[in-house]
Write a protein that holds these residues in place. Structure first.
Motif, short mmCIF file in Angstrom:
data_model
loop_
_atom_site.label_atom_id
_atom_site.label_comp_id
_atom_site.label_asym_id
_atom_site.label_seq_id
_atom_site.Cartn_x
_atom_site.Cartn_y
_atom_site.Cartn_z
N THR A 1 26.61 45.76 52.70
CA THR A 1 27.51 44.67 53.04
C THR A 1 28.70 44.62 52.10
O THR A 1 29.85 44.43 52.53
CB THR A 1 26.76 43.33 52.99
N LEU A 2 28.45 44.81 50.81
CA LEU A 2 29.54 44.83 49.83
C LEU A 2 30.51 45.97 50.11
O LEU A 2 31.73 45.81 49.97
CB LEU A 2 28.97 44.95 48.42
N CYS A 3 29.98 47.13 50.49
CA CYS A 3 30.85 48.27 50.80
C CYS A 3 31.75 47.94 51.98
O CYS A 3 32.94 48.29 51.98
CB CYS A 3 30.01 49.51 51.10
N ILE B 1 38.85 36.52 46.13
CA ILE B 1 37.48 36.45 46.63
C ILE B 1 36.69 35.46 45.80
O ILE B 1 36.63 35.56 44.57
CB ILE B 1 36.81 37.84 46.62
N MET B 2 36.08 34.50 46.49
CA MET B 2 35.30 33.45 45.85
C MET B 2 33.83 33.62 46.22
O MET B 2 33.51 33.85 47.38
CB MET B 2 35.80 32.07 46.33
N PRO B 3 32.91 33.51 45.27
CA PRO B 3 31.49 33.65 45.59
C PRO B 3 30.96 32.43 46.34
O PRO B 3 31.48 31.32 46.20
CB PRO B 3 30.82 33.78 44.22
N GLY B 4 29.91 32.66 47.12
CA GLY B 4 29.23 31.58 47.82
C GLY B 4 27.78 31.50 47.38
O GLY B 4 27.37 32.11 46.40
N ARG B 5 26.99 30.75 48.15
CA ARG B 5 25.61 30.48 47.78
C ARG B 5 24.78 31.76 47.61
O ARG B 5 24.00 31.89 46.68
CB ARG B 5 24.96 29.59 48.84
N PRO C 1 26.49 37.66 44.92
CA PRO C 1 26.03 38.09 43.59
C PRO C 1 26.80 37.40 42.47
O PRO C 1 27.72 37.95 41.87
CB PRO C 1 26.28 39.61 43.61
N SER C 2 26.40 36.17 42.20
CA SER C 2 26.93 35.37 41.10
C SER C 2 25.83 34.40 40.69
O SER C 2 24.75 34.39 41.28
CB SER C 2 28.20 34.62 41.55
N ASN C 3 26.09 33.57 39.69
CA ASN C 3 25.09 32.57 39.31
C ASN C 3 24.93 31.54 40.41
O ASN C 3 25.86 31.26 41.18
CB ASN C 3 25.49 31.89 38.00
N LEU C 4 23.74 30.95 40.52
CA LEU C 4 23.45 30.00 41.59
C LEU C 4 24.09 28.64 41.34
O LEU C 4 24.59 27.99 42.26
CB LEU C 4 21.93 29.83 41.74
N LEU D 1 31.98 45.40 41.64
CA LEU D 1 31.32 45.40 42.94
C LEU D 1 32.23 45.90 44.05
O LEU D 1 31.75 46.23 45.14
CB LEU D 1 30.84 43.98 43.28
N PHE D 2 33.53 45.94 43.78
CA PHE D 2 34.51 46.31 44.81
C PHE D 2 35.28 47.54 44.33
O PHE D 2 36.31 47.43 43.67
CB PHE D 2 35.46 45.14 45.07
N ARG D 3 34.77 48.72 44.67
CA ARG D 3 35.31 49.96 44.11
C ARG D 3 36.75 50.22 44.54
O ARG D 3 37.56 50.68 43.73
CB ARG D 3 34.42 51.13 44.53
N ARG D 4 37.07 49.97 45.80
CA ARG D 4 38.44 50.18 46.27
C ARG D 4 39.32 48.98 45.95
O ARG D 4 40.44 49.12 45.50
CB ARG D 4 38.45 50.43 47.78
#
Length: 222
Positions: free
Chosen positions: A14-16, A33-37, A40-43, A54-57
């Motif tokens: 999915t990340l790819c 890009i903002m993390p959600g629930r 891959p970030s703290n809860l 996490l985002f190679r390109r």
């Protein structure tokens, strides 16, 4: 504004996919890009930005920024504040509101009225422990307040209590896997909102926004 949580079982795949799509987009416009629930970030809130590794390109694109949740932006003088939806979802668990597509928007407007992004934290919404200042207090009322990850898009112009044309555009941004649409907001007039879906149908601003579109809004120069 676009909300798209990680919904696949295979997080790496999915990340790819996200990396490929947003790398192409970042060649044309700036991408935050903002993390959600479930990302891959703290809860607990506030969430830390997702690691650029996490985002190679995407990490090699000059227009890419990984931001925290909540986040605040200044776009050419337009003040934007928002989060990935956890405070609104938790508020809906704790209060009785109409159980329809407009309920998240009502909850978001309630947060704006109370000048607090996460009124149920830390009681029922997991958040970090802070001493002194509450990080969820809205000190400066934004031109745009958004909440992401919802079932359907909805938006409303929330009039300011002060005399004049001021106010805040409150927007519930849909999770992309639930409604394939993006919400476009004019930087010159935040009351001009367009919902563009990927089935070829474009829906202009509705409700209060129709009567207000075209009237000037005081957006200071950057």
């Amino acid at each position: 504004l676009l909300a798209a949580g990680l919904t696949g079982v295979d997080v790496r795949a999915t990340l790819c996919g996200v990396d490929e799509v947003f790398a192409e987009l970042a060649e044309l416009v700036s991408v935050d890009i903002m993390p959600g629930r479930d990302d891959p970030s703290n809860l607990s809130l506030p969430q830390m930005p997702m690691h650029p590794g996490l985002f190679r390109r995407l990490r090699g694109c000059g227009g890419f920024t990984s931001v925290g949740n909540p986040a605040q932006f200044n776009l050419d003088g337009l003040q934007v504040l928002g989060h990935s939806g956890q405070p609104v979802d938790d508020l809906l668990r704790c209060v009785r509101l109409p159980s329809d597509d407009k309920a998240p928007l009502e909850a978001l407007c309630t947060c704006l009225d109370g000048l607090h992004l996460a009124p149920t934290a830390p009681d029922t919404l997991v958040s970090q422990t802070f001493q002194g200042a509450d990080p969820f207090i809205i000190d400066d009322v934004p031109h745009v307040l958004f909440s992401g990850g919802h079932g359907r898009a909805s938006f409303r112009w929330h009039r300011s209590s002060d005399p004049g044309p001021g106010g805040t555009q409150c927007i519930c941004v849909p999770a992309f896997h639930r409604q394939q649409a993006i919400v476009l907001v004019s930087l010159c007039n935040p009351r001009e909102v367009t919902l563009e879906t990927f089935d070829g149908v474009e829906t202009a601003a509705a409700g209060d926004n129709q009567t207000l579109a075209g009237q000037p809004v005081d957006v200071p120069s950057a």
